[in-house]
Design an enzyme around this catalytic site. Sequence first.
Site, PDB file in Angstrom:
ATOM      1  N   LYS A   1       0.828  -1.203   0.000  1.00  0.00           N
ATOM      2  CA  LYS A   1       0.000   0.000   0.000  1.00  0.00           C
ATOM      3  C   LYS A   1       0.863   1.254   0.000  1.00  0.00           C
ATOM      4  CE  LYS A   1      -2.269   0.913   3.729  1.00  0.00           C
ATOM      5  NZ  LYS A   1      -3.264   0.830   4.822  1.00  0.00           N
TER       6      LYS A   1
ATOM      7  N   ASP B   1      -6.939   1.628   1.006  1.00  0.00           N
ATOM      8  CA  ASP B   1      -7.036   1.774   2.452  1.00  0.00           C
ATOM      9  C   ASP B   1      -8.483   1.533   2.865  1.00  0.00           C
ATOM     10  OD1 ASP B   1      -8.407   4.048   1.704  1.00  0.00           O
ATOM     11  OD2 ASP B   1      -7.400   5.355   3.139  1.00  0.00           O
TER      12      ASP B   1
END
Length: 226
Positions: free
Chosen positions: A136, A154
């Site tokens: 991420k 997210d």
Amino acid sequence: MQATRKLRIDFRMAKQLDYNTIREIFERFQEAEAEPKGELNHTNAYTLVVAVALSAQATDKGVNKATEALFKKVETPQQMLDLGIDELTDHIKTIGLYRQKAKNVMKMSQILVDVYDGVVPNSRAALQSLPGVGRKTANVVLNMWWQQPAQAVDTHIFRVGNRSGIAPGKDVDAVERAIEDNIPADFQLHAHHWLILHGRYTCVARKPKCAACLIRDLCMFEDKNL
């Protein structure tokens, strides 16, 4: 950027929207804000990596507050090493898991100096090899600094993807693949920021602001709050 591993989904899995509807959604996002920007403050690729790494299980606002003074002193990996872990820890002590994050930032900085001549690499694999940098974080850096159409999922993007039907998936990896597969190529670069900002300010977790949502007539969320 808040972590996704403790997501609690309080809605049923949305069905998949069709291509034309998804295109219209992103046309509206683009019309409303053609150049969406991330909200983590940074001065270069290195401070961006540090900021994103610090943002795990923390808010962008909290990270920005902690790094305001830090980034006036530090802009390179060598400057971080010269600062030292004690002073770094003092700067970021208001952020969750700050002690471990400080250790990771120092290890990351040492590797950047020793292996990459102080330059942040621009490949996902190289970024993920750095302490404290997962997929991420790597995707955020690739997208924000090198303008690559990388999708960092997210909690906000996971929620919007499933609620709306834009990119349904049972976990963050599935949602990332769905974004890459479902969103037209000409919107891929800014898709990450459009979705995260929509989730942060409109499609919020507990009581989504559906009445003010610019895609409410296209969204497949069954429990719309109008």
